[in-house]
Write an enzyme that holds these catalytic residues in place. Structure first.
Site, PDB file in Angstrom:
ATOM      1  CG  LEU A  14      -2.033  -1.048   1.243  1.00 51.55           C
ATOM      2  CD1 LEU A  14      -2.974  -0.783   2.405  1.00 51.55           C
ATOM      3  CD2 LEU A  14      -2.799  -1.078  -0.059  1.00 51.55           C
ATOM      4  CG  HIS A  15       2.903   2.384  -3.633  1.00 53.33           C
ATOM      5  ND1 HIS A  15       2.830   3.335  -4.625  1.00 53.33           N
ATOM      6  CD2 HIS A  15       2.531   1.212  -4.201  1.00 53.33           C
ATOM      7  CE1 HIS A  15       2.442   2.743  -5.742  1.00 53.33           C
ATOM      8  NE2 HIS A  15       2.257   1.465  -5.523  1.00 53.33           N
TER       9      HIS A  15
END
Lengths: 88, 324
Positions: A14-15
């Site tokens: 989850l960037h």
């Protein structure tokens, strides 16, 4: 309240981009939506919350929603995780 | 918090009067054991074979006396009490003053999978430091979707729905010279059952903010190092909410509203948001007023007391005038 378990399926985790997609999707709904990782419970409408959660590849998360449109919210977020945020 | 293991303890980056100076000399496979309480145990009695009410889940601290006694055990040949010690689920053994037990002890620990650590500190100093460290780590905690700032020395937790303007309010406060602890996600820990400490989330990702329309900004780079703090005690809570004309907002301030964080009652103010209301100034004023209250000056109550006094004296004078 409805909830569903899923995993982070894109390699990069989850960037910024996936987090923005989650927040955008969550903000369309009235319901309060949470993403849980282990003992951490994060408001899905908070981008800094999702980013600092630091959920990498294959991390197990629980999506939960509560409110008038909870089922729609849950489905929308779940399908985002399923689609790997349109990434690898 | 996820499980805190012995390996995590060895990994901690502690300095000066916090440093534990630990190193592992045996039982490495047991480094994954979790530590779930901050208490210590001196296993002196256990080594003599007395295992009633043995505190098996605690860290076992060996120092001069225990070390000497182990030597006697070695000479006597009866090692059953040590064997029994390792049959319990103890998180780890630690030897103070750089003492080192005999190889037979280390072999037993290795076999049982119990880590044996050494430290250069004397036992009293080590006890103080490790209780402080574990107390901080194992303190009751929760994460809240909020912004935390320090305003005139007061730790202020700003809460409210997404989009109500928490981050924008914090930004204005930063501009006015106050400090950011954390944006959007604050880790709260309860110390000694009465102090709530707010932490920025993570060293790598901390002190960033998301401002709608701008995206993610780095606060310490834009406003400088004086504008950030890593932790601060939560001394008041501000609830930002959309102006609700049907709700009665506090007009006097003579009653104190509190909110419960991990069992501690913190003074709380519901501040309605509406165009034209300068929220940062209101928060600054609330912080200063709260500081005055802590110093014993309670403006709303003093005002009311003076008012009552004035009414009473006027009343007395009136009676006098009416009668004569």
């Amino acid at each position: 309240m409805v909830q569903k378990n899923t995993k982070v399926k894109n390699r990069a985790g989850l960037h910024a981009r996936p987090a923005a997609m989650i927040v955008q999707a969550a903000s369309q709904f009235e319901s309060t939506i949470y993403i849980e990782k282990g003992s951490e419970k994060i408001n899905a409408k908070s981008i800094m919350g999702i980013l600092t959660m630091g959920a990498g590849y294959d991390t197990e998360v629980v999506i939960s929603a509560e409110g008038a449109d909870e089922q729609g919210a849950l489905d929308a977020l779940y399908s985002l995780f399923e689609s790997r945020f349109e990434e690898e | 918090m996820d499980k805190f293991t012995v390996l995590d303890l060895l990994d901690l980056d502690l300095h000066d009067y916090n440093a534990l100076h630990l190193s592992c000399i045996a039982g490495r496979k047991g480094l994954v054991k979790t530590i779930d309480r901050m208490d210590l145990n001196r296993p002196g009695l256990a080594l003599t074979g007395f295992y009633k009410t043995f505190a098996a889940h605690r860290v076992q601290v060996f120092s001069l006396a225990e070390h000497e006694y182990l030597k006697e055990i070695e000479q006597s040949g009866d090692r059953s009490s040590v064997q029994q010690l390792f049959s319990y689920p103890i998180p780890f053994c630690v030897f103070c003053r750089n003492l080192k037990p005999g190889d037979w002890f280390l072999e037993m620990a290795e076999k049982a999978g119990v880590p044996v650590l050494t430290t250069s500190l004397p036992s009293s100093e080590f006890s103080v430091r490790i209780i402080r460290t574990l107390g901080d780590i194992l303190a009751p905690q929760e994460k809240q979707h909020a912004v935390m700032v320090e305003v005139f020395g007061m730790g202020v937790l700003i809460k409210g729905e997404s989009g109500v303007g928490k981050s924008e309010t914090a930004l204005e406060l930063l501009e006015r010279g106050h400090r950011l602890v954390s944006d959007d996600s604050v880790l709260l820990k309860c110390f000694s059952g009465k102090i709530i400490m707010g932490f920025s989330d993570d060293r790598v990702l901390s002190h960033h903010m998301e401002i709608r329309g701008l995206g993610i900004i780095n606060v310490s780079q834009i406003f400088g190092v004086r504008s950030i703090r890593d932790k601060k005690q939560v001394q008041m809570v501000i609830n930002l909410e959309e102006w609700d004309s049907s709700k009665n907002y506090d007009r006097l301030g003579t009653t104190e509203q509190k909110s419960d964080i991990l069992g501690v009652q913190i003074p709380t103010f519901d501040i309605p948001v509406k165009p034209g209301r300068n929220i940062p100034v209101i928060i600054e004023t609330a912080a200063l007023n709260e500081r005055l209250k802590q110093k014993g000056h309670y403006a709303a109550k003093e005002f009311n007391k003076n008012l009552i006094q004035m009414l009473e004296s006027e009343n007395a004078r009136k009676m006098y005038q009416d009668n004569y």
